[in-house]
Design a protein around this motif. Structure first.
Motif, PDB file in Angstrom:
ATOM      1  N   GLU A   1      84.025 114.622 160.243  1.00 52.58           N
ATOM      2  CA  GLU A   1      84.103 114.240 161.651  1.00 52.58           C
ATOM      3  C   GLU A   1      83.917 112.734 161.806  1.00 52.58           C
ATOM      4  O   GLU A   1      84.385 112.138 162.779  1.00 52.58           O
ATOM      5  CB  GLU A   1      83.054 114.980 162.472  1.00 52.58           C
TER       6      GLU A   1
ATOM      7  N   ALA B   1      87.139 110.701 162.335  1.00 52.19           N
ATOM      8  CA  ALA B   1      87.673 110.650 163.695  1.00 52.19           C
ATOM      9  C   ALA B   1      86.861 109.701 164.559  1.00 52.19           C
ATOM     10  O   ALA B   1      87.421 108.983 165.401  1.00 52.19           O
ATOM     11  CB  ALA B   1      87.691 112.049 164.311  1.00 52.19           C
TER      12      ALA B   1
ATOM     13  N   TRP C   1      90.925 117.337 166.037  1.00 50.62           N
ATOM     14  CA  TRP C   1      90.317 117.144 164.720  1.00 50.62           C
ATOM     15  C   TRP C   1      88.939 117.804 164.663  1.00 50.62           C
ATOM     16  O   TRP C   1      88.615 118.523 163.711  1.00 50.62           O
ATOM     17  CB  TRP C   1      90.208 115.652 164.426  1.00 50.62           C
TER      18      TRP C   1
END
Length: 227
Positions: free
Chosen positions: A11, A14, A53
């Protein structure tokens, strides 16, 4: 376990990419109007791509608890408490995914100049985002308790997980605006969680069949009977 940890921590890609693209403050309680507009106006593709995402990558947070449960099952234990941990982690991930999806819809009104609606959608996402720590913290605490009872894991690893779980759970209980100073302090405990899952993932990988096992003490008979 390790695969779930690595997937979840992706993560950060992103978050970094979003920052480079100009997406700054999002899903943050009390954000100023100017900050919200600068985040969403002209960035619809970015915020929706980030939300998409996250909806995939955050599944790693569920997978890592499933992996830990399987490690305990393979070691001869039957920890039903880890079933609850998986469920709690699933609730946390579901809420977080929804929060980013809701916040992303602020892009359209921000582009259209509808400032009140843009702010409403962002703050709705922020309010939902404040609820993610409960399921995660409880999942960690349950997992750590099972690890401690099994006597298969080192005490430093158990203590690190306990600190992360208690701190994250405490953050969820401190979401009231009047407790903001305490919440801000406890909001750093996810860093302990990241360190814990990577460490635990490596330990579980090294103990996997076909690899050099970690030599843990045999569980006490009482511990085996408890599971």
């Amino acid at each position: 376990m390790l695969a779930g940890a690595v997937l979840y921590l992706m993560e950060l890609l992103a978050i970094i990419w979003g920052g480079i693209a100009g997406v700054g403050t999002s899903t943050v309680r009390g954000a100023a109007l100017a900050e919200v507009l600068s985040t969403y106006a002209g960035h619809a593709d970015v915020v929706y791509a980030m939300a998409g995402w996250f909806s995939v990558i955050l599944l790693g947070r569920i997978l890592l608890f499933i992996g830990l449960r399987q490690v305990l099952v393979d070691s001869g234990h039957r920890p039903p408490l880890l079933d609850f941990a998986v469920a709690a982690a699933t609730v946390s991930v579901s809420i977080e995914t929804a929060s980013f999806g809701i916040a992303a819809t602020a892009a359209a009104p921000a582009d259209a100049g509808n400032k009140p609606l843009a702010m409403l959608m962002d703050q709705a996402g922020a309010g939902l985002n404040l609820m993610i720590a409960g399921g995660l913290g409880v999942a960690i605490v349950c997992a750590v308790f099972v690890m401690w009872k099994s006597k298969l894991f080192s005490m430093p690893l158990v203590v690190l997980g306990a600190a992360a779980g208690i701190g994250i759970t405490g953050a969820q209980l401190a979401v009231s605006p009047s407790l903001q100073p305490l919440f801000e302090v406890l909001s750093y405990f996810p860093f302990l969680f990241w360190a814990w899952i990577l460490w635990l993932g490596v330990v579980c990988l090294r103990a996997a069949p076909g690899l050099s096992p970690v030599r843990y003490p045999d569980p006490e008979p009482e511990a085996e009977a408890a599971f």
